[in-house]
Design an enzyme around this catalytic site. Structure first.
Site, PDB file in Angstrom:
ATOM      1  N   PRO A  33       0.801  -1.223   0.000  1.00  0.00           N
ATOM      2  CA  PRO A  33       0.000   0.000   0.000  1.00  0.00           C
ATOM      3  C   PRO A  33       0.835   1.275   0.000  1.00  0.00           C
ATOM      4  O   PRO A  33       1.878   1.356   0.647  1.00  0.00           O
ATOM      5  CB  PRO A  33      -0.815  -0.112   1.303  1.00  0.00           C
ATOM      6  CG  PRO A  33      -0.070  -1.087   2.142  1.00  0.00           C
ATOM      7  CD  PRO A  33       0.579  -2.047   1.193  1.00  0.00           C
ATOM      8  N   ASN A  34       0.315   2.238  -0.752  1.00  0.00           N
ATOM      9  CA  ASN A  34       0.870   3.595  -0.850  1.00  0.00           C
ATOM     10  C   ASN A  34       2.152   3.684  -1.672  1.00  0.00           C
ATOM     11  O   ASN A  34       2.640   4.784  -1.924  1.00  0.00           O
ATOM     12  CB  ASN A  34       1.078   4.220   0.547  1.00  0.00           C
ATOM     13  CG  ASN A  34      -0.230   4.331   1.301  1.00  0.00           C
ATOM     14  OD1 ASN A  34      -1.187   4.906   0.780  1.00  0.00           O
ATOM     15  ND2 ASN A  34      -0.311   3.748   2.479  1.00  0.00           N
TER      16      ASN A  34
ATOM     17  N   TYR B  50      11.180   8.584   1.061  1.00  0.00           N
ATOM     18  CA  TYR B  50      11.078   7.565   0.009  1.00  0.00           C
ATOM     19  C   TYR B  50      11.675   7.986  -1.325  1.00  0.00           C
ATOM     20  O   TYR B  50      11.670   7.195  -2.270  1.00  0.00           O
ATOM     21  CB  TYR B  50       9.599   7.174  -0.169  1.00  0.00           C
ATOM     22  CG  TYR B  50       8.970   6.635   1.099  1.00  0.00           C
ATOM     23  CD1 TYR B  50       9.504   5.519   1.736  1.00  0.00           C
ATOM     24  CD2 TYR B  50       7.871   7.250   1.680  1.00  0.00           C
ATOM     25  CE1 TYR B  50       8.952   5.025   2.904  1.00  0.00           C
ATOM     26  CE2 TYR B  50       7.300   6.763   2.854  1.00  0.00           C
ATOM     27  CZ  TYR B  50       7.852   5.656   3.461  1.00  0.00           C
ATOM     28  OH  TYR B  50       7.304   5.162   4.626  1.00  0.00           O
TER      29      TYR B  50
ATOM     30  N   ALA C 167       3.127  -0.762   4.853  1.00  0.00           N
ATOM     31  CA  ALA C 167       2.645  -0.828   6.230  1.00  0.00           C
ATOM     32  C   ALA C 167       2.166  -2.227   6.622  1.00  0.00           C
ATOM     33  O   ALA C 167       2.169  -2.581   7.814  1.00  0.00           O
ATOM     34  CB  ALA C 167       1.521   0.182   6.425  1.00  0.00           C
TER      35      ALA C 167
ATOM     36  N   HIS D  16      12.703  -2.509   2.170  1.00  0.00           N
ATOM     37  CA  HIS D  16      12.116  -1.221   2.567  1.00  0.00           C
ATOM     38  C   HIS D  16      13.009  -0.103   2.042  1.00  0.00           C
ATOM     39  O   HIS D  16      14.239  -0.165   2.191  1.00  0.00           O
ATOM     40  CB  HIS D  16      12.000  -1.112   4.090  1.00  0.00           C
ATOM     41  CG  HIS D  16      11.136  -2.179   4.658  1.00  0.00           C
ATOM     42  ND1 HIS D  16       9.778  -2.174   4.523  1.00  0.00           N
ATOM     43  CD2 HIS D  16      11.460  -3.333   5.289  1.00  0.00           C
ATOM     44  CE1 HIS D  16       9.284  -3.264   5.076  1.00  0.00           C
ATOM     45  NE2 HIS D  16      10.283  -3.995   5.541  1.00  0.00           N
TER      46      HIS D  16
ATOM     47  N   ARG E  30      13.068   4.734  12.523  1.00  0.00           N
ATOM     48  CA  ARG E  30      11.773   5.410  12.523  1.00  0.00           C
ATOM     49  C   ARG E  30      10.949   4.996  13.752  1.00  0.00           C
ATOM     50  O   ARG E  30      11.494   4.513  14.735  1.00  0.00           O
ATOM     51  CB  ARG E  30      11.071   5.130  11.193  1.00  0.00           C
ATOM     52  CG  ARG E  30      11.900   5.640   9.990  1.00  0.00           C
ATOM     53  CD  ARG E  30      11.213   5.383   8.672  1.00  0.00           C
ATOM     54  NE  ARG E  30       9.928   6.084   8.619  1.00  0.00           N
ATOM     55  CZ  ARG E  30       9.002   5.849   7.684  1.00  0.00           C
ATOM     56  NH1 ARG E  30       9.230   4.945   6.742  1.00  0.00           N
ATOM     57  NH2 ARG E  30       7.881   6.515   7.703  1.00  0.00           N
TER      58      ARG E  30
HETATM   59  C1  DQA Z   1       8.208   1.107   3.830  1.00  0.00           C
HETATM   60  C2  DQA Z   1       8.283   1.323   5.351  1.00  0.00           C
HETATM   61  C3  DQA Z   1       6.921   1.073   5.985  1.00  0.00           C
HETATM   62  O1  DQA Z   1       6.998   1.255   7.384  1.00  0.00           O
HETATM   63  C4  DQA Z   1       5.908   2.025   5.409  1.00  0.00           C
HETATM   64  O2  DQA Z   1       4.620   1.757   5.966  1.00  0.00           O
HETATM   65  C5  DQA Z   1       5.862   2.004   3.935  1.00  0.00           C
HETATM   66  C6  DQA Z   1       7.114   1.936   3.199  1.00  0.00           C
HETATM   67  C7  DQA Z   1       9.537   1.471   3.139  1.00  0.00           C
HETATM   68  O3  DQA Z   1       9.685   1.121   1.966  1.00  0.00           O
HETATM   69  O4  DQA Z   1      10.399   2.112   3.745  1.00  0.00           O
HETATM   70  O5  DQA Z   1       4.806   2.127   3.321  1.00  0.00           O
HETATM   71  O6  DQA Z   1       7.954  -0.273   3.593  1.00  0.00           O
END
Ligand code: DQA
Length: 148
Positions: free
Chosen positions: A11-12, A24, A79, A102, A109
């Site tokens: 997600p995202n 990111y 996430a 990640h 974090r």
């Molecule tokens: C992530 C780290 C996760 O904690 C976060 O929710 C993401 C991106 C990363 O690529 O650093 O969506 O996976």
């Protein structure tokens, strides 16, 4: 033997490039996937990328990987890394080797990002290297041979 690599984005991650670029970066998901596909080709592997914001859709895609010739999964579950027993169980169920990626260093974090449901079953975990982390994982996947 040509490795078939599945890169899964959770997600995202469709928002890469505009989402919190201090964490990111500025590379979009399409740009990242294009770099990974090109890298796979130079390594003699094939690569399929898939992104979803939905936990069950990711579970379905992992299950499909058991039957579609996938040899290796590279996964950034976003996430869901920190919450999803279902994605963990899907990865365990298909028994495909995988690396967890990640973009950010989750250990620098918030504490809730320090736990992953995926790490202890992964062959490796890469965090904090930005898009280079995915490239390292694809390089690893391309040369990985499962023990018989
Ligand atoms: C992530 C780290 C996760 O904690 C976060 O929710 C993401 C991106 C990363 O690529 O650093 O969506 O996976």
């Amino acid at each position: 033997m040509s490795q078939s690599i599945l890169v899964l984005h959770g997600p995202n991650l469709n928002l890469l490039g505009t989402r919190e670029p201090h964490l990111y970066g500025h590379t979009t998901l399409d740009e990242l996937n294009a770099v990974l596909a090109g890298l796979a080709t130079t390594l003699g592997a094939t690569l399929t990328a898939f992104q979803s914001n939905h936990e069950g859709v990711l579970v379905d895609r992992i299950q499909a990987a058991r039957l579609d010739g996938t040899d290796f999964i590279v996964i950034n579950a976003g996430a869901y890394t920190h919450t999803s027993v279902a994605i963990r169980d899907a990865l365990a169920g298909v028994k495909l080797p995988y690396v967890e990626v990640h973009l950010s260093n989750v250990y620098k974090r918030e504490p809730f990002r320090h736990h992953s449901y995926l790490s202890d079953l992964a062959l490796g975990v890469v965090a904090g290297l930005g898009p280079l982390g995915y490239e390292a994982a694809v390089r690893f996947a391309a040369q990985h041979v499962e023990p018989v």
